[in-house]
Design an enzyme around this catalytic site. Structure first.
Site, short mmCIF file in Angstrom:
data_model
loop_
_atom_site.label_atom_id
_atom_site.label_comp_id
_atom_site.label_asym_id
_atom_site.label_seq_id
_atom_site.Cartn_x
_atom_site.Cartn_y
_atom_site.Cartn_z
N LYS A 9 0.86 -1.21 0.00
CA LYS A 9 0.00 0.00 0.00
C LYS A 9 0.88 1.23 0.00
O LYS A 9 2.05 1.17 0.38
CB LYS A 9 -0.91 0.02 1.22
CG LYS A 9 -0.21 0.02 2.60
CD LYS A 9 0.19 1.36 3.16
CE LYS A 9 0.82 1.24 4.55
NZ LYS A 9 1.57 2.44 4.97
N ASP A 134 -2.37 -1.99 10.45
CA ASP A 134 -2.76 -1.91 9.04
C ASP A 134 -3.45 -3.18 8.52
O ASP A 134 -3.90 -3.22 7.38
CB ASP A 134 -1.51 -1.66 8.16
CG ASP A 134 -0.90 -0.29 8.41
OD1 ASP A 134 -1.56 0.55 9.04
OD2 ASP A 134 0.25 -0.09 7.97
#
Ligand code: C5P
Length: 288
Positions: A9, A134
């Site tokens: 990401k 995350d």
């Protein structure tokens, strides 16, 4: 062998909104899953959780988030079966690209499938949040607004496929916990909102997205890592593009064409020195 892509990401926008009582921080961030990905496979085993990985400097013990994820799921459901994982690593370690958390999310899904444990997405997200802040995002994927410690996920419309992205990867190590500790929260700096970036993204306006991208960690991380600040400064000088930090770094990202950027930077003597010293790599990526 059941296999999953385990994508990285970048943070298109990242503001830290406060410090929590549990020692973590609340954030407001736009996460984008990118096509730079590891690959995780798994098969049933007699007993125990094991991991084979092609990255020599990555632990394959209980501190690896793949192993930790399977152990957490087994413990939560009293499962006594085993599982054997094989991880092909492509996301650089310590880049702020979320590789470990992404691996944990993939490991949870694979164990849930192979052990037929039947956990719902919400149960997986709760388990995942304990493994790393995350992980809930990676269980969802795509483009999301991420709030709280990382557990509040709001899916956003797909990232415009016209927007080519470039990653600048280096051998520089940025310490996440230290980056959080270095923040001067509430001392003068105006709190930023993700609204402008969201508006730009919805209208597919790449120039406006570049203008409204933001990362609060840049204040402290560039001060702590002058080599990384120098890399960004040379990119700015040579290409007029502002590279941003992903997470707490050390990966930098920007909008643009990687080959074109590489060509222009190749002509810059100072950048060539930085490239050698920090093993710089310029990598084209796309949002997913
Ligand atoms: O959750 P994770 O293990 O990825 O976090 C690594 C470190 O980053 C934590 O130990 C904490 O110091 C910091 N952190 C934080 N607030 C968050 C996420 C991480 O303070 N929302």
């Amino acid at each position: 062998m059941p296999t999953r892509e385990s994508c990285g990401k970048i943070n298109l926008f990242l503001e830290i909104t406060g410090k929590r009582n549990d020692g973590y921080h609340d954030l407001e961030s736009i996460f984008l899953e990118i096509d730079l990905a590891d690959r995780l496979s798994a098969e049933p085993a007699e007993a125990g959780v094991s991991l084979v990985c092609d990255a020599p400097n990555l632990s394959v013990g209980e501190d690896n988030l793949v192993v930790a994820a399977a152990n957490a799921l087994a413990e939560a459901r009293g499962i006594r079966k085993g599982i054997r994982y094989v991880l092909r690593k492509r996301i650089p370690l310590g880049g702020g690209l979320g590789g470990g958390s992404s691996n944990a999310a993939a490991a949870l899904r694979l164990a849930n499938e192979i052990w037929e444990a039947g956990l719902s997405d919400a149960e997986l997200a709760r388990l995942g949040a304990r493994l790393g802040s995350d992980v809930p995002f990676f269980l969802h994927g795509g483009t999301c607004l991420v709030e709280g410690r990382g557990e509040r996920i709001t899916p956003l419309p797909a990232f415009p496929n016209t927007a080519a992205l470039v990653l600048v990867l280096s051998s520089i190590h940025s310490d996440t916990a230290a980056a959080f500790r270095g923040l001067r929260l509430g001392e003068g700096a105006e709190r930023r909102s993700s609204a402008d970036f969201l508006r730009a993204m919805r209208s597919g306006d790449v120039a406006a997205m570049a203008d409204s991208a933001f990362n609060r960690f840049e204040e402290t991380v560039f001060a702590a890592l002058p080599g990384l600040a120098a890399i960004r400064a040379r990119i700015r000088e040579t290409t007029r593009v502002e590279a941003r930090l992903s997470g707490s770094g050390s990966a930098l990202w920007c909008f643009g064409d990687a080959a074109d950027m590489d060509n222009r930077l190749a002509k810059d003597r100072e950048f060539a020195e930085l490239r050698d010293r920090y093993n710089l790599r310029i990598v084209p990526v796309r949002g997913r």
